[in-house]
Structures are given as C-alpha cells and as structure tokens.
Design a protein around this motif. Structure first.
Motif, short mmCIF file in Angstrom:
data_model
loop_
_atom_site.label_atom_id
_atom_site.label_comp_id
_atom_site.label_asym_id
_atom_site.label_seq_id
_atom_site.Cartn_x
_atom_site.Cartn_y
_atom_site.Cartn_z
N ILE A 20 0.54 -1.33 0.11
CA ILE A 20 0.39 0.35 -0.25
C ILE A 20 0.63 1.22 0.30
O ILE A 20 0.59 3.01 -0.82
CB ILE A 20 -1.22 -0.36 1.04
CG1 ILE A 20 -2.44 -1.11 0.47
CG2 ILE A 20 -1.85 1.53 1.76
CD1 ILE A 20 -2.97 -1.22 2.25
N LEU A 21 1.61 1.30 0.45
CA LEU A 21 3.16 2.45 0.85
C LEU A 21 3.89 2.40 -0.42
O LEU A 21 3.79 3.75 -0.81
CB LEU A 21 3.86 1.93 2.13
CG LEU A 21 4.72 3.21 2.72
CD1 LEU A 21 3.54 4.74 3.20
CD2 LEU A 21 6.04 3.03 3.44
N LYS A 22 3.62 1.29 -1.13
CA LYS A 22 4.27 1.64 -2.26
C LYS A 22 3.46 2.21 -3.78
O LYS A 22 3.89 3.10 -4.31
CB LYS A 22 4.96 -0.23 -3.05
CG LYS A 22 5.79 0.28 -4.37
CD LYS A 22 5.69 -1.47 -4.58
CE LYS A 22 7.13 -1.02 -5.26
NZ LYS A 22 8.41 -1.86 -5.47
N ALA A 23 2.03 2.67 -3.22
CA ALA A 23 1.18 2.51 -4.11
C ALA A 23 0.40 4.13 -3.85
O ALA A 23 0.04 5.33 -4.46
CB ALA A 23 -0.27 1.60 -4.00
N ILE A 24 0.97 4.07 -2.24
CA ILE A 24 0.86 5.34 -1.87
C ILE A 24 2.09 6.26 -3.29
O ILE A 24 1.37 7.39 -3.81
CB ILE A 24 1.21 5.66 -0.94
CG1 ILE A 24 -0.77 4.98 0.21
CG2 ILE A 24 1.22 7.32 -0.37
CD1 ILE A 24 -0.60 5.44 1.62
N THR A 25 2.46 5.88 -3.02
CA THR A 25 4.51 6.49 -2.87
C THR A 25 4.55 7.04 -4.80
O THR A 25 4.34 8.04 -5.49
CB THR A 25 5.22 5.82 -2.55
OG1 THR A 25 5.42 5.72 -1.66
CG2 THR A 25 6.82 6.46 -3.14
N ASN A 26 3.85 5.79 -5.50
CA ASN A 26 4.16 6.31 -6.79
C ASN A 26 2.36 6.60 -7.33
O ASN A 26 2.29 6.59 -8.66
CB ASN A 26 3.97 5.00 -7.15
CG ASN A 26 5.63 4.94 -6.73
OD1 ASN A 26 6.09 5.20 -7.31
ND2 ASN A 26 5.78 3.61 -6.42
N ASN A 27 1.58 6.83 -6.70
CA ASN A 27 0.06 7.73 -7.17
C ASN A 27 -0.35 6.65 -7.86
O ASN A 27 -0.95 6.55 -9.14
CB ASN A 27 0.28 8.86 -7.92
CG ASN A 27 -0.66 9.42 -7.53
OD1 ASN A 27 -1.78 9.27 -7.33
ND2 ASN A 27 -0.90 10.66 -9.14
N LYS A 28 -0.37 4.91 -7.64
CA LYS A 28 -1.07 3.91 -8.03
C LYS A 28 -2.26 3.45 -7.40
O LYS A 28 -2.17 4.30 -5.75
CB LYS A 28 -0.54 3.12 -8.33
CG LYS A 28 1.09 3.06 -9.29
CD LYS A 28 1.08 2.36 -10.48
CE LYS A 28 2.02 2.48 -11.16
NZ LYS A 28 3.06 1.96 -11.82
N ASP A 29 -3.27 2.69 -8.17
CA ASP A 29 -4.11 2.17 -7.06
C ASP A 29 -3.96 1.97 -5.58
O ASP A 29 -3.00 0.38 -6.10
CB ASP A 29 -5.47 1.71 -7.58
CG ASP A 29 -6.59 0.72 -6.91
OD1 ASP A 29 -7.09 1.46 -6.38
OD2 ASP A 29 -7.00 -0.08 -7.60
N GLU A 30 -4.30 1.43 -4.35
CA GLU A 30 -3.81 0.79 -3.37
C GLU A 30 -4.22 -0.68 -3.45
O GLU A 30 -3.80 -0.99 -2.14
CB GLU A 30 -3.94 1.93 -2.31
CG GLU A 30 -5.08 1.99 -1.61
CD GLU A 30 -5.78 3.28 -2.50
OE1 GLU A 30 -5.16 3.94 -3.00
OE2 GLU A 30 -6.59 3.82 -2.13
N GLY A 31 -5.78 -0.54 -3.88
CA GLY A 31 -5.93 -2.08 -3.85
C GLY A 31 -6.77 -2.56 -2.53
O GLY A 31 -7.62 -1.44 -1.75
N ASP A 32 -6.81 -3.15 -2.40
CA ASP A 32 -7.65 -3.76 -0.76
C ASP A 32 -7.23 -3.39 0.47
O ASP A 32 -6.15 -3.57 0.67
CB ASP A 32 -7.63 -4.76 -0.79
CG ASP A 32 -8.73 -5.64 0.29
OD1 ASP A 32 -9.15 -4.59 0.88
OD2 ASP A 32 -8.30 -6.37 0.85
N THR A 33 -7.92 -2.41 0.86
CA THR A 33 -7.03 -1.54 2.22
C THR A 33 -7.70 -2.16 3.36
O THR A 33 -7.83 -1.55 4.90
CB THR A 33 -7.34 0.21 2.43
OG1 THR A 33 -8.67 -0.02 2.00
CG2 THR A 33 -6.81 0.24 1.50
N SER A 34 -8.62 -3.37 3.39
CA SER A 34 -9.60 -3.50 4.65
C SER A 34 -9.08 -4.43 5.57
O SER A 34 -9.56 -4.52 6.60
CB SER A 34 -10.22 -4.91 3.63
OG SER A 34 -10.01 -5.47 3.97
N THR A 35 -7.67 -4.69 4.98
CA THR A 35 -6.99 -5.74 6.33
C THR A 35 -6.00 -3.99 6.85
O THR A 35 -5.25 -4.73 8.11
CB THR A 35 -5.78 -6.56 5.94
OG1 THR A 35 -5.47 -6.04 4.87
CG2 THR A 35 -7.06 -8.04 5.30
#
Ligand code: 6R9
Length: 651
Positions: free
Chosen positions: A618-633
């Motif tokens: 998720i941090l990788k997605a945030i950093t690269n402005n991508k869809d973070e996918g499932d955040t439910s966990t």
C-alpha cells in the motif's frame, strides 16, 4: 500473489510484439551462433559445464563436476586452480605485450598495463601483502575508486588465497565499518583520494572515519593516487608504493581448492544489515569466463568497456574475472560521465576505439535525456556490441541506445543476473537470439529459470510470478558469510532447498521470453544499486527527532527508482525544511549519496496491519500514485488518502 504484480503485467504487455534479429554480419562472425548449444546444454547440463571448465587452467583436475546436496553445491570438486593465474599468467606466452588494462583518469591522463606488466605489478603487490602479514584465508577489505590498483589489489589477493571484500568507494564510512566488522577484516587497502567532477574526494579521511568504528583493522595500505597531503598513522598505515619497492617481483600463485572462497561481496536484502555473499573459485571462474566470452562475444582485438564500478558484482565478474580470464583488453575510467561535458563517454569510445560497451539502463536514460547531439559529435563506429545490466530497460531508451550509440548494427545484450548468481543467467546470445526491447530474453544455456507461484507451480505465460532458478549453476552463491541460516531462509526456503528464489517478479510472454517486473522484497533499486529499506529506515530512525520511519521506492525518470521517506516525529519536534535537510544528510552520511531521498513526508501514522506491520504494497501504491487496492486489512485505512495528498503536495 501481490496485486501490484498483476498490474505491472498489464502495463508491460504492450511492448511484446517487437522482435529484432541480430544483424547478419554480426551473426556470421559470432563466437556462438548455433542454437544447438541450448539443446546440448539441456540434454546434459553437467556434461555441458564440464566441457566448458576445460577453458580454465587447472593445477589439478576436478574429480566430480557437481556435488549437490540442496541447497549446497560444490562445483568441480577436488579441482585446484588460481583465479589470478587464469587472468594473467596463462596469457603471458601468447599475449604478454598486449594491453590488459587501459585506464583514463578524469583529467584525461592515461595509464596502460600490458599482461607482462600486470603480472609484475600483481606479483609484487601480492608479496607486499604477505610481507604485511596477510595470510591465506584472511579477508582483505578493498575500499578504492576506479583506478588500476583496485584491480591489481583484487588479483593480488586472489593470487595468495586471501579473499577480498571490495566496498564501493562511494559508500559511507559507516557502511565501510559495518562491512569490515562483519568480515573481521584486519587489512584495508585504500587511496588518498580521487577525482569526481573535477573535485577531489578526500577518500583517506573517510576510510579513517570508518576504521575508527571497526575493531579488527591492523594495517591500512594507501595508494598515492593524487599526491595530496594526508594523515598517515604510524604503525598502521603504509604506502602502496613503498611496500612494493622491497617486494619480490615473482610470486607463485597459491593452489586454491575449487571451493575455496574467492571473495565476499556485500549486498542489501530484506532485513537488517547487508549480507556478505560468498563466491568460491572454480565454479565462479568457469561461469564468468564462459558468459563473458559468449555474451560479449570477446575476440582477441576487442577493447572492452564495462562502465560499472569495481565495487559492485558487475565490476568483479565483467571488468575483472570474466574479461581478463579471456585475455581481453579492458578499459577503465575514473570519473563522471558528464565531466567536463556530456560527451565524455563518446569521446573516450572514439579515442580508444572501444568495441564493446556494457552499462546500466539508468546511464542510458541519462544519455537520452542529455540528447543525441552529444554522441553525434563523435564517431562511434568502432562499437560492435552493446550491453545493459542492473534493472529493466524500457523500450524507449533501448531504441535510443540501439540507434544513437549502436548505429543499428550492434546487438544489445540485456543481461539479467544478481550478486548472488555471480554470472549472467538470463540474456540473449548475440549471434543467436532475436532481441525484444525491454526483455532479457532467455536463460543462458544450461540454466533452468521459471516463473512460479507461491506454491511452486509454474505460472502460465502472460501472468506475473516469482522468478526461480531450478537447477544449480557454477558461479552460484555458496552461503551468506557467517550466517548460514539467512542463506537458507532467504534463498532456499520458499519452495524447498532445490529451487533458488531470486526475489524478483517476472513473467513469460508467448514466445517464452522473460520480462522482469522488479523486486518482491524490500529492496529499492536506485540506478541499478540495491538499497535495503531496513538500512534506510534505521538511518532515519537514528535521528533523535524520529520515532518511526518507512521508506519506499518512487519511480524516477533517470534512476529507475529513487528513495522516498515517511517519517513520524516525536511530539514537540518541528516539521520544517531544516529537519528534512538533516534527515537527507543523515542518509547520505550513513549509506552514501546514491541513497539521498527524493522526497520526505512527515506524518502521524503509517498504513499498518492489525498486527502493526507496515503494509509495503500500500505504501508503494501511495508513493507512486497508483491504486492501493484492498485496504480492508489495515487498522487505519483513512491514512491512505491523507498520505496520498501529502505526497502530491510535494510534486
Ligand atoms: C548484476 C546486478 C540484482 C537485481 C536483480 C534485479 C535487477 C539486474 C537486470 C535486472 C531487469 C536486468 N536486475 N539485471 N532487472 N533486467 N537485465 O545488478 O546485481 O546489484 O545484485 O542486483 O537487479 O532486480 O534482482 P545486483
């Protein structure tokens, strides 16, 4: 399988269709141009490697080709040889007066060593090392810039059976200290300083600072490269030029066992401190010798330039051991590619009539950005083969390299391998393999690579998975120095001890070409250099104002990836530019300038699982402005948008 792997798959799929045949004229003259070699290797890999081992000189022949008790391999068991003998002595009769090392300093000064001269310089220094107390088995730390003495020092160590541990000169004093301490090295070889972009770097000072944090060092050998004033500590420091004066000019090469350690090379991994990758003598020499010959198509009159630093595995395998064991002329350059101007590399290629050029995609991207007017000023027609290593090369820079540097007549070998693999494992053979810009194409003959899922099942072409190597190869990692458990856990436990986990994600396309999608562990690949997130985070966390830090790779146009930091401060600390600067400086000091963060964000929280583990994906997605996918966990899903906003504000 992580969501990001699937996503990358879709992105890179678009590039698949281009197939470029190697130029016909090249094919005709290539060392290897019969595809039958793949079949021969596959039919009987051990026999294949055994035949290739004949290209190395042995004092005593091996008794068995391979002892494989997964994950422990012994190659050419019982064989005796010496790496320095193979790189120097055996060429003396045939090519003693041929240039072995052609070196250019940043200021334009040129030095040459013929094979005869290299033999004398290496032998003298080997004897000098012995006179200083170095014994077979002692690990010698080499902390040197790109000067001929760095190569001579490596070969001299190999000659007397003292494994070397080369530490990249651009690394910090602390990084040097860690590596000396881990290897318990008593001897350090360094220089007074060197040039970088016209400036003198005070390398001896940095060496002294590192040694002050290391417990084991007894002797420091200093090359006088610049003739500048430095402090010499009596009893500990000696000058290279003084100790070789009294040393004998002949030195019998030590008869090393095939499985004796040749060197240690530290590299970053998932957790904690860097790992000392152990390479041994016989298999490593066979693997690097043969790949250098087949992949770079080395011929007697080539002038070969690998622009890597000797402080990395690429420098070990494809500046020193591979090319010199082939009797090649290697070119070395001390300085920066844009000094005094952005055509420095092209100027040197023209001047020295360099025929083979091996560099990193990050460099190609920089050249492309600087513009084709720089290479256009020079005649690069001496070049006949180009190579890349260290990270994926995107099709745009590939084409730029192919047209502007190779004039569409040079094959490009995109070579995939690692510190741990010792030699190139996935690569085109330039006289055989049609190229696809962005893909390292196929495994080298005898290498069994595959794309597997978490359970070890083969993944269909078109889908991402883990890159695995399913059969031992001669120059493979033997262990992690002093940490056998880490060796097994990192590389041989995902699917059992007979399948090597590369920690890269990859996929196959419909032609069975490999596409590398990046690392799956916590490693950031900055301009082809592996940096562990843990090391970077502990550098930040050692600042008194920092409570917690997380580091991710951010896409960078030139470097491929750059470092991006998230920092939680203690209450009362001021979130300002001054502190950011201090944090940047801290990383540069602890790790080195290559690790300097591109951005730092202050935050109160990080995306964490309920068990408190940072969710890297998720941090990788945030950093690269991508869809973070499932955040439910996540225990704190609201942090995702907040961090995205902060990252965006930095742009
Ligand atoms: C030789 C070297 C190894 C990591 C490796 C991978 C990346 C290397 C590559 C490549 C795509 C290539 N890598 N070559 N990725 N295409 N041709 O670089 O060793 O410093 O240990 O790095 O570099 O991710 O796992 P090392």
């Amino acid at each position: 399988m992580g969501a990001w792997i699937m996503e990358e798959t879709i992105e890179s799929k678009l590039e698949e269709y281009e197939l470029i045949n190697p130029p016909e004229d090249f094919v005709k003259q290539a060392n290897i141009n019969d595809p039958e070699v793949y079949k021969r290797a596959e039919d009987n890999p051990e026999k294949f490697w055994e035949e290739l081992a004949e290209h190395i000189d042995w004092f005593e022949k091996w008794k068995r080709v391979l002892g494989w008790e997964p994950p422990h391999a012994k190659w050419f068991v019982g064989g005796k040889l010496n790496a320095s003998y193979n790189c120097i002595d055996r060429h003396i009769n045939k090519r003693g007066e041929k240039t072995a090392i052609l070196w250019e300093g940043e200021k334009g000064d040129i030095r040459k060593y013929t094979y005869n001269e290299l033999l004398e310089a290496t032998s003298r220094f080997a004897n000098a090392l012995k006179n200083q107390g170095v014994e077979k088995g002692d690990i010698v730390t080499i902390y040197m810039p790109m000067i001929p003495e760095a190569v001579i020092a490596m070969l001299a160590c190999a000659r007397i059976g003292a494994p070397h541990s080369v530490v990249f000169a651009g690394f910090s004093a602390d990084a040097l200290a860690d590596r000396i301490n881990n290897a318990e090295s008593k001897y350090v070889i360094t220089t007074d300083g060197y040039y970088r972009r016209g400036k003198i770097l005070e390398h001896k000072n940095k060496t002294d600072e590192g040694i002050s944090k290391a417990e084991t060092v007894e002797k420091v050998i200093v090359v006088n490269h610049l003739d500048n004033e430095i402090e010499i500590k009596p009893g500990r420091d000696v000058w290279w030029h003084e100790i070789i004066e009294s040393a004998d000019s002949t030195c019998e090469p030590e008869k090393m066992d095939s499985e004796d350690m040749l060197f240690l090379m530290y590299t970053s991994g998932t957790t904690g401190s860097p790992k000392g990758i152990v390479h041994t003598t016989g298999g490593y020499m066979v693997g690097t010798h043969v790949t250098a010959n087949w992949v770079f198509d080395l011929k007697e009159d080539d002038i070969y330039w690998c622009s890597a630093d000797v402080g990395w595995i690429t420098g070990h395998s494809y500046i020193v051991y591979g090319p010199l064991s082939n009797g090649s002329t290697i070119f070395m350059y001390e300085g920066a590619p844009d000094y005094p101007d952005k055509d420095r590399f092209w100027e040197m290629i023209e001047k020295h009539k360099i025929t083979i050029f091996y560099t990193a995609p990050t460099a190609v991207r920089a050249f492309m950005k600087w513009g084709s007017e720089w290479p256009e000023k020079h005649d690069l027609s001496s070049l006949r083969l180009l190579g890349t290593v260290g990270e994926p090369i995107n099709p745009d820079p590939w084409w730029w390299y192919y047209k502007n540097i190779g004039y569409e007549k040079c094959p490009i070998v995109d070579t995939w391998w690692q510190t741990e693999t010792g030699m190139i494992l996935i690569t085109p053979l330039p006289g055989i393999t049609p190229m696809k810009p962005g893909s390292p194409t196929n495994p080298f003959p005898g290498i069994k690579a595959s794309v597997l899922d978490d359970e070890g099942n083969k993944i269909e072409p078109g889908h991402g998975g883990y890159l695995a190597i399913e059969r031992p190869w001669p120059s493979m990692i033997r262990t992690v120095y002093g940490d056998e458990e880490r060796f097994i856990n990192t590389y041989w436990s995902k699917w059992g001890p007979d399948k090597y986990m590369t920690e890269d994600a990859a996929r196959l396309d419909n032609d069975n070409y490999f596409w590398i999608l990046g690392r799956v562990d916590d490693v950031i690949n900055v301009a082809g250099h592996r940096l562990g997130t843990m090391e970077l985070e502990s550098a930040l966390e050692s600042h008194p104002d920092v409570v917690e830090a997380a580091v991710e790779g951010i896409k960078d146009e030139i470097k491929g990836e750059a470092v991006f930091g998230y920092v939680i401060l203690s209450s009362g600390s001021k979130e300002d530019e001054k502190l950011k600067q201090e944090l940047r400086d801290k990383i540069v000091k602890d790790i080195g300038p290559i690790a300097k963060p591109k951005g730092i964000v202050f935050t109160d929280d990080l995306p964490k699982t309920r068990s408190g583990k940072i969710m890297r994906r998720i941090l990788k997605a945030i950093t690269n402005n991508k869809d973070e996918g499932d955040t439910s966990t996540l225990q704190n899903p609201e942090i995702v948008d907040e961090l995205k906003r902060k990252v965006k504000e930095l742009d």
